[in-house]
Write a protein that holds these residues in place. Sequence first.
Motif, short mmCIF file in Angstrom:
data_model
loop_
_atom_site.label_atom_id
_atom_site.label_comp_id
_atom_site.label_asym_id
_atom_site.label_seq_id
_atom_site.Cartn_x
_atom_site.Cartn_y
_atom_site.Cartn_z
N SER A 122 0.85 -1.20 0.00
CA SER A 122 0.00 0.00 0.00
C SER A 122 0.88 1.25 0.00
O SER A 122 2.09 1.19 0.27
N SER A 181 -7.18 -2.10 5.89
CA SER A 181 -7.72 -3.45 5.71
C SER A 181 -7.32 -4.00 4.35
O SER A 181 -7.39 -3.29 3.35
N CYS A 182 -6.96 -5.27 4.32
CA CYS A 182 -6.72 -5.97 3.06
C CYS A 182 -8.07 -6.37 2.46
O CYS A 182 -8.91 -6.93 3.16
N PRO A 183 -8.28 -6.13 1.16
CA PRO A 183 -9.56 -6.46 0.53
C PRO A 183 -9.60 -7.89 -0.01
O PRO A 183 -8.59 -8.57 -0.06
N ASN A 184 -10.77 -8.32 -0.44
CA ASN A 184 -10.98 -9.50 -1.29
C ASN A 184 -10.31 -10.79 -0.82
O ASN A 184 -9.63 -11.45 -1.59
N CYS A 196 -0.28 -6.52 1.29
CA CYS A 196 -1.40 -7.47 1.29
C CYS A 196 -1.20 -8.48 0.17
O CYS A 196 -0.77 -8.13 -0.94
N VAL A 231 -3.40 -11.33 -1.99
CA VAL A 231 -4.77 -11.70 -2.33
C VAL A 231 -4.72 -12.87 -3.31
O VAL A 231 -4.09 -12.77 -4.36
N TYR A 272 -12.77 -15.44 0.41
CA TYR A 272 -13.41 -14.38 1.17
C TYR A 272 -13.09 -14.55 2.65
O TYR A 272 -12.64 -15.62 3.10
N ARG A 296 -6.23 -9.34 8.85
CA ARG A 296 -6.81 -8.64 7.71
C ARG A 296 -6.60 -7.13 7.83
O ARG A 296 -6.37 -6.45 6.84
N SER A 297 -6.72 -6.61 9.06
CA SER A 297 -6.72 -5.16 9.27
C SER A 297 -5.86 -4.78 10.47
O SER A 297 -5.70 -5.56 11.41
#
Length: 178
Positions: A77, A90-93, A117, A119, A125, A153-154
Amino acid sequence: MISTKLTLLVLFSMLYWKITVQWKNDWDRPLNFQCSSRKSSIHQIVSYHDNKMEDRRFDFNCRHVPSVVGPVSCSLSGYVNDFDAPVLYSCPNGGYINGISSYHHNYYEDRRYRFRCCVPYSRHYHRNCSWTNWVNDWDSYFNYFVPSGYVIRSVHSIHDNFREDRRFQFEICQIVKH
């Protein structure tokens, strides 16, 4: 007899702590850490604050994320906070935190943070997510272990200008494939 046992216990604990912790940054110096595998997440964070240096040192350990299959994409990021400001990232997906980068500024006695992150390409999910309590108090050491089967995740962190320190809490989740 009790004081001898207590002294030996304290000395052993200090020696064990010095041997097992391998700091990833020095005082007032940049921090750049990432797990060696894209399919691993940070599962242990150790940190110590020094009031003279008004900074934190960090150590991390990683573990394989067994629910992740197939290719994984990782990215770092941008900086997610200004000095003396909160961190909320927060990391998405279906992603998870695989690395952390920061630098310290002596005027602010604080750090700015970036997070790496990872993914999975195949659809994953987050489920059963929850936030930890604060894992540290001001000016204190912490050693946080992510529970088995979970990833970070966050990250949420707040800074106090009087104490010139941060407190941290983490959102932990399980990752499952669709």
